[in-house]
Design an enzyme around this catalytic site. Structure first.
Site, short mmCIF file in Angstrom:
data_model
loop_
_atom_site.label_atom_id
_atom_site.label_comp_id
_atom_site.label_asym_id
_atom_site.label_seq_id
_atom_site.Cartn_x
_atom_site.Cartn_y
_atom_site.Cartn_z
CB ILE A 43 -1.00 0.00 1.20
CG1 ILE A 43 -0.17 -0.03 2.59
CG2 ILE A 43 -1.99 -1.04 1.18
CD1 ILE A 43 -0.97 -0.01 3.66
N GLY B 105 8.68 3.72 0.24
CA GLY B 105 9.51 4.92 0.93
C GLY B 105 10.94 4.57 0.52
N GLY B 106 11.66 5.51 1.21
CA GLY B 106 13.04 5.33 0.93
C GLY B 106 13.71 3.82 1.80
CG HIS B 107 14.39 4.23 5.56
ND1 HIS B 107 15.84 4.50 5.49
CD2 HIS B 107 13.86 5.72 5.75
CE1 HIS B 107 16.13 5.60 5.89
NE2 HIS B 107 15.23 6.59 6.13
CB VAL C 43 3.88 0.49 4.00
CG1 VAL C 43 2.63 0.22 5.28
CG2 VAL C 43 4.68 1.39 4.56
CG ASP D 33 12.61 12.56 8.29
OD1 ASP D 33 12.62 13.53 7.76
OD2 ASP D 33 12.36 11.35 7.84
#
Length: 836
Positions: A681, A684-686, A689, A803
């Site tokens: 869904i 991201g950069g890390h 999900v 962040d």
């Protein structure tokens, strides 16, 4: 001359025997019917004497024998006549020679053993039925002396020990029933010698070991029941030789391996039960040849692959149960024309199919469950044309569209579960016709509009769950007329206005959840009439005023959550409030009381002054928090050198959902099909999900981290930083961490699931951005301010997120903001955080 003399001499003994027999009526060379009857009567009386005395023996009309010689002559006749005969006794029958050939003592309350039963005394016994008594201990091996026995039923007693191999010497046996006892050990390997057997029932014992392959020698067998034992090993392929077999039940054992393809030879088979074992592999396609099959139960195994396409080829199938396996692929199309279906259970598999096409109209259908699969499409209108349907379950699939109003025509339905799908629209008004409905689960969808007042006609309803939808307006007061309700869940909707006073009429209610709505006004004092209430959740609403003092009469209440309202005043002096943890009471403006939550003591005279001080402080905190947000946004692009942190060894122990770590890991892998992209869904950069639906009903978000081994140190630091922060802190506006996994193959974090995703995604879509009016945006800023204030002032040591961006602000269904992604967070001291 010599030869003649010899012949005469040889003939003399025979003459003597004949002479003695004719001239001496009181001499008997062989046992007569009378003496046999006398021996059998004595044997029965001796056995009766060994029983434990109880009232049942009074109904057993077995009379004592006379004390004088039973063969004495009668004055009126020269023929011997016994004074009594067992042929007239309770449960005893004789043949034409007045010898016992049948003993049938069913449910007579007999309590004893077979050790005093003289099997040798009954040479003509053909039928022995002692079912449903209290006979115990071992079955004696002397039972093999009943050589003419063709029917033996010792079921529903308390016999123990092993099945004696000697029982397999009874070559005339056609019926052998030993079910519902405490027998143990292996099935005798000699069982294959009983080739006359038609019916063999050994179920509901403690038998173990493998099924003997020579059971395939019983070619006349019609029924084989070995279920509810502890049998293990493979199912012998030799069972496929039993071509006369009609009923086969091997369920509730520990059998493994695959279903033998030889079962396709059982052309007369009508009942096949293999449920509750450890069978694996696919169903042999050859089972389509079983055209006489009526009942098929393969549930609760580890079977996989496709269901046979023509599973209902014979058209006789009425009961199909394959739930709790790993079946994939479509629902067999042949079920659409299988008009005789009565009960179907397909739940807890991995089936993928468009259910709007797979089912027809079934005049006899009583039960249909296809929950917990990957089914899709719209709900068919045909279900309303099944006149005898009582249970319909389609929960936890990917169904779309609206609920067809035709379901209202299934007027006999008792249970309707359409929960955890993607259904939209209104609840059809035709539901008013479901007057037999007892359980209704529509939770976890996107249904909207008002809760229909037509629900008032569902007077048999005892379980109602409409939670996690988009229902709006007020709670209908007519729900108070559903007097059988014991579970009512309307949480996570958009319900507003006051809680109806009429809910106080639900005197059977055990669980009430109205949380996460926009309810206002005070808590009705009439709610204290619900003395049966165990669980009450009113959290995350706009309720105000004090808690009614009459709540102190609700001594059965064990769980209460009133957090995040505008309640004030003293807490009721009952256990549910006294022992409530702080998180179930927080977020209110003026609660007080000397309870486990350590709230300030109640002071009625100073309450107004205190409220003014609290209001001033609240404004000050809000302004401070807003200043901090602006400052952090301006500083977010600056690079900060992170202080070195010691590597954290071992596991961080915490539990929120009380999951077992291993089982939670396995369920995540299974629910996402090893992190298939269709469940993703967000990215991201890390990491990526995924939405995960647990079998328990919980929905979580799992962030699977990208494993960049060239930057392993940085990855490990951020991963542990996230775990360290979120495993300790708890706040309404900070995302909850439920668990984590650190492994070379999969490293991921398990969070609460927030329906609307990130603020950044919402703002990037024009239609969704339009929904974010100024009031919602202000509410998001307030939530963010509360979270930052909590981290900076209420945690020890303070936590700096470092962040904050729209990507890391997640929104729930009510646009409530939660801060996420603590990978770069910094603790201002090296000790773990301690937060209230």
């Amino acid at each position: 001359m010599t030869s003649f003399t010899s012949a005469k001499l040889c003939f003399l003994p025979y003459c003597l025997v004949i002479f003695l027999f004719v001239s001496s009526p009181n001499w008997v060379a062989f046992p007569s019917a009378t003496s046999t009857s006398h021996t059998e009567a004595e044997a029965l009386l001796k056995w009766k004497a060994s029983f434990f005395p109880n009232q049942a023996l009074n109904n057993l009309t077995w009379y004592d024998l006379p004390t004088h010689n039973i063969n004495a002559t009668n004055s009126s006749s020269t023929n011997p006549k016994p004074r009594t005969s067992p042929c007239t006794w309770t449960g005893v029958s004789c043949n034409s020679a007045r010898s016992v050939n049948k003993i049938e003592l069913v449910n007579r309350g007999l309590q004893g053993t077979l050790h005093e039963f003289s099997f040798l005394s009954f040479p003509n016994l053909e039928y022995l039925n002692l079912t449903s008594n209290k006979l115990f201990d071992a079955i004696p091996p002397q039972i093999s002396n009943l050589s003419k026995l063709h029917h033996l039923d010792l079921s529903q007693n308390q016999f123990s020990g092993r099945i004696p191999p000697e029982i397999c010497l009874l070559r005339n046996l056609k019926f052998l029933h030993l079910s519902w006892n405490n027998l143990l050990g292996e099935i005798p390997k000699e069982i294959g010698n009983l080739k006359s057997l038609v019916n063999l029932e050994l179920s509901h014992n403690n038998l173990s070991g493998a099924i003997p392959p020579n059971i395939g020698n019983l070619i006349n067998l019609n029924t084989l029941y070995l279920h509810n034992n502890q049998l293990s090993g493979l199912i012998p392929k030799e069972i496929g030789n039993l071509k006369s077999l009609v009923n086969l039940d091997l369920g509730n054992n520990q059998l493994n391996g695959s279903i033998p393809a030889s079962f396709s030879n059982l052309s007369n088979l009508e009942i096949l039960f293999l449920r509750d074992n450890q069978l694996s592999g696919s169903i042999p396609q050859e089972l389509e040849n079983l055209k006489n099959l009526i009942l098929l139960k393969l549930d609760t195994n580890q079977l996989s692959g496709y269901l046979p396409r023509n599973i209902c080829q014979g058209g006789k199938l009425t009961n199909l149960s394959v739930h709790t396996n790993y079946f994939t692929g479509p629902i067999p199309k042949s079920l659409k024309n299988c008009k005789g279906l009565f009960r179907v259970r397909l739940e807890q598999n991995l089936l993928t199919s468009n259910i709007s096409e797979d089912f027809g109209v079934y005049p006899n259908l009583d039960f249909m469950d296809m929950s917990h699969n990957n089914l899709y499409g719209e709900i068919s209108h045909n279900w309303g044309q099944c006149p005898n349907l009582k249970t319909l379950r389609m929960a936890r699939n990917n169904l779309i569209g609206s609920i067809p109003p035709e379901i209202g025509n299934a007027t006999k339905i008792h249970v309707l579960d359409l929960s955890s799908n993607h259904l939209v629209g209104l609840i059809p008004r035709e539901f008013r016709k479901l007057s037999s409905l007892e359980r209704l689960m529509l939770n976890g969808n996107q249904l909207s509009g008002r809760i229909p007042s037509e629900f008032g006609s569902l007077t048999d309803l005892d379980y109602l769950d409409l939670s996690t939808n988009k229902f709006s307006d007020s709670i209908p007061s007519i729900l108070g007329d559903l007097l059988k309700l014991y579970h009512l869940n309307l949480s996570n909707n958009k319900l507003s206005q006051a809680i109806p006073l009429q809910l106080g009429k639900l005197v059977q209610l055990n669980e009430l959840d109205l949380s996460h709505n926009s309810l206002e006004g005070s808590i009705p004092s009439a709610m204290s009439n619900v003395k049966s209430l165990l669980t009450l959740n009113l959290s995350y609403n706009n309720l105000s005023g004090s808690i009614p003092s009459s709540f102190e009469e609700m001594h059965g209440l064990s769980y209460v959550d009133i957090s995040y309202n505008h309640l004030e005043g003293p807490l009721p002096n009952i256990k549910a409030f006294q022992e409530a943890p702080p998180e179930r009471l927080e977020g209110n403006k003026g609660l007080c009381g000397k309870v486990g939550a350590l709230l300030p003591p109640y002071n009625a005279h100073g309450s107004k002054k205190d409220h003014k001080v609290i209001s001033v402080l609240a404004v000050f905190v809000l302004l401070s928090a807003l200043f901090i947000i602006v400052f952090l946004i301006m500083q977010r692009k600056k690079k900060h050198q992170d202080t070195k942190q010691n590597h954290m060894h071992g596991e961080i122990s915490f539990s929120v959902l009380n999951f077992d770590g291993k089982s939670m890991y396995e369920e995540i892998i299974r629910a996402t099909k090893d992190f298939d992209s269709i469940y993703c869904i967000g990215n991201g950069g890390h990491g990526s999900v995924y939405r995960v639906n647990f079998s328990s009903g919980d929905v979580v978000a799992v962030k699977k981290l990208h494993m960049l081994w060239d930057g392993e140190t940085k990855f490990q630091k951020e991963f542990l930083n996230e775990v360290r922060a979120l495993s300790e802190i708890r706040h309404r506006n900070i995302v909850k961490l439920y668990g984590f996994c650190e492994h070379k193959r999969h490293s991921f974090l398990v969070y609460e699931y927030l329906e609307r995703g990130s603020l950044a995604v919402m703002l990037s879509k024009n239609e969704e951005a339009k929904e974010l009016g100024w009031s919602k945006r202000v509410n998001i800023v307030k939530g963010l301010a509360h979270a930052l204030s909590y981290m900076h002032h209420d945690c020890l040591p303070p936590i700096v997120h470092r962040d904050i961006s729209s990507k890391n602000i997640l929104l729930d269904s009510e646009y409530e903001a939660c801060v996420s992604d603590f990978g770069t967070a910094k603790f201002l001291r090296a000790t773990p955080p301690i937060c209230p």
